[in-house]
Design a protein around this motif. Structure first.
Motif, PDB file in Angstrom:
ATOM      1  N   ARG A 134       0.812  -1.205   0.000  1.00 57.92           N
ATOM      2  CA  ARG A 134       0.000   0.000   0.000  1.00 57.92           C
ATOM      3  C   ARG A 134       0.845   1.255   0.000  1.00 57.92           C
ATOM      4  N   HIS A 135       0.264   2.333  -0.511  1.00 61.97           N
ATOM      5  CA  HIS A 135       0.847   3.666  -0.362  1.00 61.97           C
ATOM      6  C   HIS A 135      -0.201   4.516   0.330  1.00 61.97           C
ATOM      7  N   VAL A 136       0.081   4.933   1.560  1.00 57.22           N
ATOM      8  CA  VAL A 136      -0.916   5.718   2.300  1.00 57.22           C
ATOM      9  C   VAL A 136      -0.333   7.053   2.739  1.00 57.22           C
ATOM     10  N   PHE A 189       3.557   6.911   2.680  1.00 57.55           N
ATOM     11  CA  PHE A 189       4.239   5.835   3.373  1.00 57.55           C
ATOM     12  C   PHE A 189       3.924   4.557   2.633  1.00 57.55           C
ATOM     13  N   ASP A 190       4.972   3.788   2.403  1.00 59.65           N
ATOM     14  CA  ASP A 190       4.932   2.683   1.455  1.00 59.65           C
ATOM     15  C   ASP A 190       5.215   1.387   2.210  1.00 59.65           C
ATOM     16  N   THR A 191       4.287   0.440   2.127  1.00 58.15           N
ATOM     17  CA  THR A 191       4.496  -0.827   2.833  1.00 58.15           C
ATOM     18  C   THR A 191       5.452  -1.757   2.078  1.00 58.15           C
ATOM     19  N   ASN A 192       5.782  -1.371   0.882  1.00 57.64           N
ATOM     20  CA  ASN A 192       6.749  -2.151   0.114  1.00 57.64           C
ATOM     21  C   ASN A 192       8.138  -1.596   0.410  1.00 57.64           C
ATOM     22  N   THR A 193       8.901  -2.329   1.224  1.00 61.42           N
ATOM     23  CA  THR A 193      10.220  -1.837   1.621  1.00 61.42           C
ATOM     24  C   THR A 193      11.343  -2.441   0.789  1.00 61.42           C
ATOM     25  N   HIS A 196      13.401  -3.308  -2.875  1.00 59.13           N
ATOM     26  CA  HIS A 196      13.883  -2.444  -3.959  1.00 59.13           C
ATOM     27  C   HIS A 196      12.819  -2.291  -5.016  1.00 59.13           C
ATOM     28  N   HIS A 197      12.383  -1.075  -5.224  1.00 56.99           N
ATOM     29  CA  HIS A 197      11.469  -0.805  -6.330  1.00 56.99           C
ATOM     30  C   HIS A 197      11.422   0.691  -6.541  1.00 56.99           C
ATOM     31  N   HIS A 198      10.796   1.099  -7.620  1.00 56.17           N
ATOM     32  CA  HIS A 198      10.720   2.524  -7.923  1.00 56.17           C
ATOM     33  C   HIS A 198       9.271   2.907  -8.153  1.00 56.17           C
ATOM     34  N   HIS A 199       9.033   4.182  -8.511  1.00 61.20           N
ATOM     35  CA  HIS A 199       7.647   4.675  -8.571  1.00 61.20           C
ATOM     36  C   HIS A 199       7.316   5.459  -9.829  1.00 61.20           C
ATOM     37  N   PHE A 200       6.093   5.234 -10.271  1.00 55.14           N
ATOM     38  CA  PHE A 200       5.422   6.155 -11.172  1.00 55.14           C
ATOM     39  C   PHE A 200       4.598   7.088 -10.310  1.00 55.14           C
ATOM     40  N   HIS A 234       2.358   4.539  -8.153  1.00 53.82           N
ATOM     41  CA  HIS A 234       2.377   3.122  -8.510  1.00 53.82           C
ATOM     42  C   HIS A 234       3.793   2.578  -8.437  1.00 53.82           C
ATOM     43  N   ASP A 235       3.913   1.355  -7.953  1.00 48.13           N
ATOM     44  CA  ASP A 235       5.217   0.703  -7.913  1.00 48.13           C
ATOM     45  C   ASP A 235       5.606   0.183  -9.279  1.00 48.13           C
ATOM     46  N   PHE A 236       6.910   0.111  -9.482  1.00 47.27           N
ATOM     47  CA  PHE A 236       7.368  -0.788 -10.529  1.00 47.27           C
ATOM     48  C   PHE A 236       8.649  -1.446 -10.058  1.00 47.27           C
TER      49      PHE A 236
HETATM   50 ZN   LIG Z   1       6.118   1.733  -3.509  1.00 43.72          ZN
END
Ligand SMILES: [Zn+2]
Ligand SMILES: [Mn+2]
Ligand SMILES: [Mn+2]
Ligand SMILES: [Zn+2]
Lengths: 135, 135
Positions: free
Chosen positions: A36-38, A84-88, A90-94, A103-105
């Motif tokens: 999630r992104h909150v 705040f991003d629950t995905n900790t 390695h990833h990047h964002h749109f 959005h993650d990618f």
């Molecule tokens: Zn993210």
DNA sequence: TGCACCACTTAGAATTATTCTAAACTACTT
DNA sequence: AAGTAGTTTAGAATAATTCTAAGTGGTGCA
């Protein structure tokens, strides 16, 4: 059976945080589904909807503590707008500038080559890539 | 002789902005040396030091107008911390988290390959790379 | 099981960054 | 020189976040 309700209290204890009613409720909303992104405001709204009383100050406190404990990461996309991003991992964002969506990618297909060495006396902390798009 | 005082008034007119005392003073401080990263607050302090009266609201107005006109770009590095950058060409940033410094690095040696396609219905606006480092 | 202690929560005030309002001012046109 | 629209400004307003100080509640221990 997989996917049985994770023990949020234990997860908080492992992070050195007392599993209070408020923190457990926040962890549940944050971590029981997918990533999630909150924002503090949106999370506050969600938790209150579950009938657990919690103040906005506590939401800010908890988000900062969760981030410091490595349970969350913070992504700043615009002045006064941080997620705040629950995905900790390695990833990047749109970031869709026109409507504020994030959005993650995955970063595994992305190659960043040729980064210069960090300035003298500094150590690398993180590389953030934000791809800004508009509708 | 090269490097003779550039005509800031003309540059502002070209951007569709009246060359007022305040805007010319701001432009001079921003553009007469090499590339800079300023905050509204720091720029306000600098211009006042040149004895030109200017309010902080005007500094914000001007920075937003200069950015919209393409004379500046804005870099958001942390919640509540945004820099205005006189370098509008392609480049990326080191952000020294421990002391708030922002440094440019050229993007020509850096390769970002394998970026996924933008989400449906969106067009690419900009790719920001912020390399966060600490002392 | 009962306490005591200290971490935690909270309402409300404070802080910080930024924008808005509405009145005064000024650069440019005629 | 006068008119006008664009600009500046003080101060109020807004938004995000943090702080303060008083009350509450987990937790470890008697
Ligand atoms: Zn993210
Ligand atoms: Mn927020
Ligand atoms: Mn600033
Ligand atoms: Zn720069």
């Amino acid at each position: 059976m997989p996917g049985t309700s994770p023990d949020f209290a234990a997860r908080l204890r492992a992070a050195g945080l007392r599993p209070t009613r408020q923190r457990v409720a926040l962890a549940r909303v944050l971590f029981e589904g997918g990533h999630r992104h909150v924002t503090a405001e949106s999370l506050h709204g969600e938790v209150r909807a579950t009938r657990i009383p919690v103040s906005l100050a506590t939401v800010y406190n908890a988000l900062n503590q969760f981030r410091d404990a490595g349970l969350l990461r913070e992504v700043v996309v615009a002045p006064g707008k941080s997620y705040f991003d629950t995905n900790t991992g390695h990833h990047h964002h749109f970031f869709v500038e026109t409507d504020g969506e994030l959005h993650d990618f995955p970063s595994d297909k992305v190659t960043i080559a040729g980064l210069p060495a960090p300035p003298k006396g500094t150590r690398l902390s993180r590389v953030d890539v934000i791809v800004r798009v508009r509708r």
